[in-house]
Design an enzyme around this catalytic site. Sequence first.
Site, PDB file in Angstrom:
ATOM      1  N   HIS A   9     -19.358 -13.169  -7.965  1.00 13.33           N
ATOM      2  CA  HIS A   9     -18.976 -12.696  -6.621  1.00 13.33           C
ATOM      3  C   HIS A   9     -17.721 -13.442  -6.203  1.00 13.33           C
ATOM      4  CE1 HIS A   9     -20.449 -11.580  -2.289  1.00 13.33           C
ATOM      5  NE2 HIS A   9     -19.132 -11.624  -2.359  1.00 13.33           N
ATOM      6  N   GLU A 192     -25.401  -9.157   4.273  1.00 14.80           N
ATOM      7  CA  GLU A 192     -24.650 -10.368   4.632  1.00 14.80           C
ATOM      8  C   GLU A 192     -24.716 -10.475   6.159  1.00 14.80           C
ATOM      9  OE1 GLU A 192     -20.413 -10.181   3.958  1.00 14.80           O
ATOM     10  OE2 GLU A 192     -20.131 -12.339   4.217  1.00 14.80           O
ATOM     11  N   ASP A 271     -14.632 -16.004  -1.386  1.00 14.71           N
ATOM     12  CA  ASP A 271     -13.192 -16.102  -1.136  1.00 14.71           C
ATOM     13  C   ASP A 271     -12.821 -17.584  -1.064  1.00 14.71           C
ATOM     14  OD1 ASP A 271     -12.448 -13.146  -0.489  1.00 14.71           O
ATOM     15  OD2 ASP A 271     -14.241 -13.537   0.707  1.00 14.71           O
TER      16      ASP A 271
HETATM   17 ZN   LIG Z   1     -17.795 -10.948  -0.889  1.00  9.69          ZN
END
Ligand SMILES: [Zn+2]
Length: 330
Positions: A9, A192, A271
């Site tokens: 991911h 999420e 990220d």
């Molecule tokens: Zn993501």
Amino acid sequence: MPLPKAELHLHIEGTLEPELAFALAARNGVELPFADTAELRNAYDFKDLQSFLDLYYGLMAVLRTEDDFAELADAYLARAAAQGVRHAEIFFDPQAHTARGVPIGTVIEGLGRALDGARDRHGVSTRLIMCFLRDEPAQSALATLREAEPYLSRITGVGLDSAEVGHPPSKFREVYEAAAALGLRRVAHAGEEGPAAYVREALDVLGVERIDHGLRSMEDPDLVARLVRERVPLTLCPLSNVRLRAVDTLADHPLPRMMAAGLMCTVNSDDPAYFGGYAGDNFRAVREALPLGDEELRELARNSFLASFLGDEEELRARYLAEVEAYDFG
Ligand SMILES: [Zn+2]
């Protein structure tokens, strides 16, 4: 030597470090609304997913040429390798670039060039996963899939990311059916910020093989039982969850409860340039903040390879798994 692991991911655009952003901005004549890298880093104080996405899409303006994408991916692979990543399944967001006039071929060929050299240069095997922006219309996702068809030899699967709430997986039924017909693997972000019901939809309507995040599955015991029974991997991103306020602190992260429930968890960086760490940093952080010992970390690493799309290279997967089993935490 760090624990060997696969990263499942990881948004390549989310590996754009401030230093590279400024270097590319200068090279491409793009003006950034920040004086320097320090001021940019100060802007990384997000209050939720949307506040992050606003900055994230703004900064992508510096990515214009094949070389830019190749450089971005190569820099990530070097950092990931140093943190024990042996295999990386890398997300990219073509619509975030085509919307700015960058052709999809520029993006895919640039990333592909870095990925082609990854085994030799960094000792990392790779796969590329094309994500659709869920806050864009389903028709745009379908058009993107068609545009990508000449490059499918470089693409292993499709995913779904960006602003989750209000954009349920079912919106993308048609494009996931088309992707399946093309032989592409399927994953999706779900649970999420969105509800557990989105996780169910991703499984039932989109036919995904992995759930990205899936944190809020824990609110639905029947869903948890199903995810355990069907061995559906979850790609968790602990430092991301703290930065985007999905959890208050890392100590509140449900990872240990999820593992204890029998869920197939993996730990990833999402990220990393924005969220304070790469894959190894996430492993280190959960170990420090949560009641996880050597064998739990080994389980997370083992899961990452088991959940990876290495089905066409089972010998390589077996080699990675053997490295995990032999790893000495010292
Ligand atoms: Zn993501």
